[in-house]
Design a protein around this motif. Structure first.
Motif, PDB file in Angstrom:
ATOM      1  N   GLU A  59       5.656  12.549  26.839  1.00 35.58           N
ATOM      2  CA  GLU A  59       4.237  12.188  26.922  1.00 35.58           C
ATOM      3  C   GLU A  59       3.548  12.964  28.030  1.00 35.58           C
ATOM      4  OE1 GLU A  59       0.476  10.734  26.829  1.00 35.58           O
ATOM      5  OE2 GLU A  59       1.992  10.899  25.281  1.00 35.58           O
ATOM      6  N   SER A  60       4.233  13.143  29.121  1.00 37.73           N
ATOM      7  CA  SER A  60       3.676  13.918  30.235  1.00 37.73           C
ATOM      8  C   SER A  60       3.410  15.362  29.816  1.00 37.73           C
ATOM      9  CB  SER A  60       4.634  13.881  31.420  1.00 37.73           C
ATOM     10  OG  SER A  60       4.242  14.794  32.410  1.00 37.73           O
ATOM     11  N   VAL A  61       4.372  15.944  29.109  1.00 33.04           N
ATOM     12  CA  VAL A  61       4.203  17.321  28.636  1.00 33.04           C
ATOM     13  C   VAL A  61       3.039  17.398  27.652  1.00 33.04           C
ATOM     14  CG1 VAL A  61       5.301  19.137  27.252  1.00 33.04           C
ATOM     15  CG2 VAL A  61       6.586  17.982  29.050  1.00 33.04           C
ATOM     16  N   ARG A  62       2.948  16.423  26.748  1.00 32.32           N
ATOM     17  CA  ARG A  62       1.854  16.397  25.783  1.00 32.32           C
ATOM     18  C   ARG A  62       0.506  16.281  26.476  1.00 32.32           C
ATOM     19  NH1 ARG A  62      -1.813  13.774  24.070  1.00 32.32           N
ATOM     20  NH2 ARG A  62      -1.308  11.953  25.291  1.00 32.32           N
ATOM     21  N   GLY A  65      -0.386  19.502  28.175  1.00 30.97           N
ATOM     22  CA  GLY A  65      -0.812  20.457  27.154  1.00 30.97           C
ATOM     23  C   GLY A  65      -2.240  20.201  26.717  1.00 30.97           C
ATOM     24  N   ALA A  66      -2.610  18.932  26.595  1.00 33.18           N
ATOM     25  CA  ALA A  66      -3.990  18.588  26.225  1.00 33.18           C
ATOM     26  C   ALA A  66      -4.964  19.011  27.314  1.00 33.18           C
ATOM     27  CB  ALA A  66      -4.100  17.090  25.958  1.00 33.18           C
ATOM     28  N   SER A  71      -8.095  19.876  24.575  1.00 35.36           N
ATOM     29  CA  SER A  71      -8.166  19.073  23.357  1.00 35.36           C
ATOM     30  C   SER A  71      -8.635  17.665  23.672  1.00 35.36           C
ATOM     31  CB  SER A  71      -6.794  19.032  22.683  1.00 35.36           C
ATOM     32  OG  SER A  71      -6.796  18.126  21.619  1.00 35.36           O
ATOM     33  N   ARG A  72      -9.649  17.218  22.944  1.00 36.57           N
ATOM     34  CA  ARG A  72     -10.178  15.861  23.150  1.00 36.57           C
ATOM     35  C   ARG A  72      -9.630  14.870  22.138  1.00 36.57           C
ATOM     36  NH1 ARG A  72     -16.580  16.533  24.555  1.00 36.57           N
ATOM     37  NH2 ARG A  72     -16.317  18.092  26.165  1.00 36.57           N
ATOM     38  N   GLN A  73      -8.812  15.318  21.230  1.00 36.14           N
ATOM     39  CA  GLN A  73      -8.323  14.480  20.138  1.00 36.14           C
ATOM     40  C   GLN A  73      -7.043  13.729  20.504  1.00 36.14           C
ATOM     41  OE1 GLN A  73     -10.348  14.201  17.627  1.00 36.14           O
ATOM     42  NE2 GLN A  73     -11.652  15.763  18.526  1.00 36.14           N
ATOM     43  N   ASP A  74      -6.309  14.211  21.456  1.00 37.82           N
ATOM     44  CA  ASP A  74      -5.012  13.614  21.777  1.00 37.82           C
ATOM     45  C   ASP A  74      -5.182  12.290  22.519  1.00 37.82           C
ATOM     46  OD1 ASP A  74      -3.619  15.706  20.641  1.00 37.82           O
ATOM     47  OD2 ASP A  74      -3.574  16.862  22.496  1.00 37.82           O
ATOM     48  N   SER A 119      -2.310   8.141  33.298  1.00 44.28           N
ATOM     49  CA  SER A 119      -2.413   8.890  32.046  1.00 44.28           C
ATOM     50  C   SER A 119      -3.622   8.437  31.226  1.00 44.28           C
ATOM     51  CB  SER A 119      -1.128   8.699  31.236  1.00 44.28           C
ATOM     52  OG  SER A 119      -1.255   9.233  29.952  1.00 44.28           O
ATOM     53  N   ASP A 120      -3.818   7.124  31.117  1.00 45.30           N
ATOM     54  CA  ASP A 120      -4.970   6.612  30.375  1.00 45.30           C
ATOM     55  C   ASP A 120      -6.284   7.082  30.999  1.00 45.30           C
ATOM     56  OD1 ASP A 120      -3.275   5.329  28.610  1.00 45.30           O
ATOM     57  OD2 ASP A 120      -3.575   3.321  29.485  1.00 45.30           O
ATOM     58  N   ARG A 121      -6.329   7.077  32.311  1.00 46.00           N
ATOM     59  CA  ARG A 121      -7.548   7.523  33.010  1.00 46.00           C
ATOM     60  C   ARG A 121      -7.792   9.008  32.739  1.00 46.00           C
ATOM     61  NH1 ARG A 121     -12.444   7.062  33.956  1.00 46.00           N
ATOM     62  NH2 ARG A 121     -13.160   7.801  35.959  1.00 46.00           N
ATOM     63  N   VAL A 122      -6.760   9.826  32.788  1.00 47.30           N
ATOM     64  CA  VAL A 122      -6.905  11.255  32.514  1.00 47.30           C
ATOM     65  C   VAL A 122      -7.362  11.468  31.074  1.00 47.30           C
ATOM     66  CG1 VAL A 122      -5.614  13.416  32.232  1.00 47.30           C
ATOM     67  CG2 VAL A 122      -5.302  12.041  34.287  1.00 47.30           C
ATOM     68  N   GLN A 123      -6.793  10.721  30.141  1.00 44.43           N
ATOM     69  CA  GLN A 123      -7.207  10.854  28.744  1.00 44.43           C
ATOM     70  C   GLN A 123      -8.657  10.443  28.546  1.00 44.43           C
ATOM     71  OE1 GLN A 123      -4.346   9.288  25.857  1.00 44.43           O
ATOM     72  NE2 GLN A 123      -2.747   9.569  27.410  1.00 44.43           N
ATOM     73  N   ASP A 124      -9.091   9.396  29.254  1.00 46.15           N
ATOM     74  CA  ASP A 124     -10.500   8.992  29.187  1.00 46.15           C
ATOM     75  C   ASP A 124     -11.405  10.112  29.699  1.00 46.15           C
ATOM     76  OD1 ASP A 124      -9.788   6.535  28.172  1.00 46.15           O
ATOM     77  OD2 ASP A 124      -9.974   5.484  30.104  1.00 46.15           O
ATOM     78  N   LEU A 125     -10.993  10.744  30.789  1.00 48.18           N
ATOM     79  CA  LEU A 125     -11.784  11.848  31.345  1.00 48.18           C
ATOM     80  C   LEU A 125     -11.826  13.031  30.378  1.00 48.18           C
ATOM     81  CD1 LEU A 125     -10.601  11.730  35.067  1.00 48.18           C
ATOM     82  CD2 LEU A 125     -12.834  11.032  34.162  1.00 48.18           C
TER      83      LEU A 125
END
Length: 183
Positions: A59-62, A65-66, A71-74, A119-125
């Motif tokens: 998950e960290s690698v994914r 990579g995002a 990529s905003r879709q991951d 991770s959730d915070r980074v994905q939100d950003l």
């Protein structure tokens, strides 16, 4: 002493020694089997820690990579975190007889939760298009990487289990040696 008493003694004395020898042999065999089970238990525990470590690292690698690709879709599926949590529960069950290892399993769970929040915070950003904030978060990781905290918790757990395994293996070897000396 009568002849029948002498005859009974001649028969009884070797039989007593034989029973004592058989008793010792059975006890040594039981100890060897228990030591082998303990050694196998350590292997199961180490396998379970690897089953916890792998999905979090992937998950960290994914996620990285995002960030690189923009990529905003991951998004990390919630099922991943549920599965990791179940694996940690299984690990805690495996080491329930060792309070120190149970505490380390709790620390692993806490470090996974800290990583998940980060991770959730980074994905939100990423989804909101705030790339500069994402890069700032990754630059801030240089001082205290949440993933490194998780890895260090898992490594401490594995090191203790390996130490216990070596103690158990030594006990197994000693039990087998006692068994062989009785044979």
């Amino acid at each position: 002493m009568r002849l029948t008493t002498k005859g009974l003694l001649l028969i009884a004395i070797p039989a007593v020694f034989e029973l004592a020898l058989l008793s010792g042999l059975f006890k040594a065999q039981a100890e060897a089997e228990q030591a082998e089970r303990s050694s196998m238990h350590s292997e199961d525990v180490l396998r379970q820690t690897a089953n916890i470590l792998a999905p979090v690292l992937l998950e960290s690698v994914r996620l990285r990579g995002a960030v690189v690709s923009g990529s905003r879709q991951d998004a990390t599926p919630v099922t991943l975190w549920m599965e990791v949590d179940r694996r940690i529960d299984r690990l805690a069950e495996l080491v329930a007889d060792n309070p120190l290892q149970v505490e380390r399993a709790v620390q692993i769970r806490q470090s996974v939760q800290v990583y998940r929040q980060w991770s959730d915070r980074v994905q939100d950003l990423i989804r909101s298009g705030r790339r500069a904030d994402v890069l700032q978060r990754f630059n801030a990781l240089a001082d205290s990487d949440v993933l490194d905290g998780f890895r260090s918790q898992v490594a401490a757990f594995q090191n203790e289990e390996r130490r216990l395994d070596s103690v158990r293996s030594a006990a197994a070897a000693e039990a087998r040696e006692r068994q062989q000396s009785l044979i």
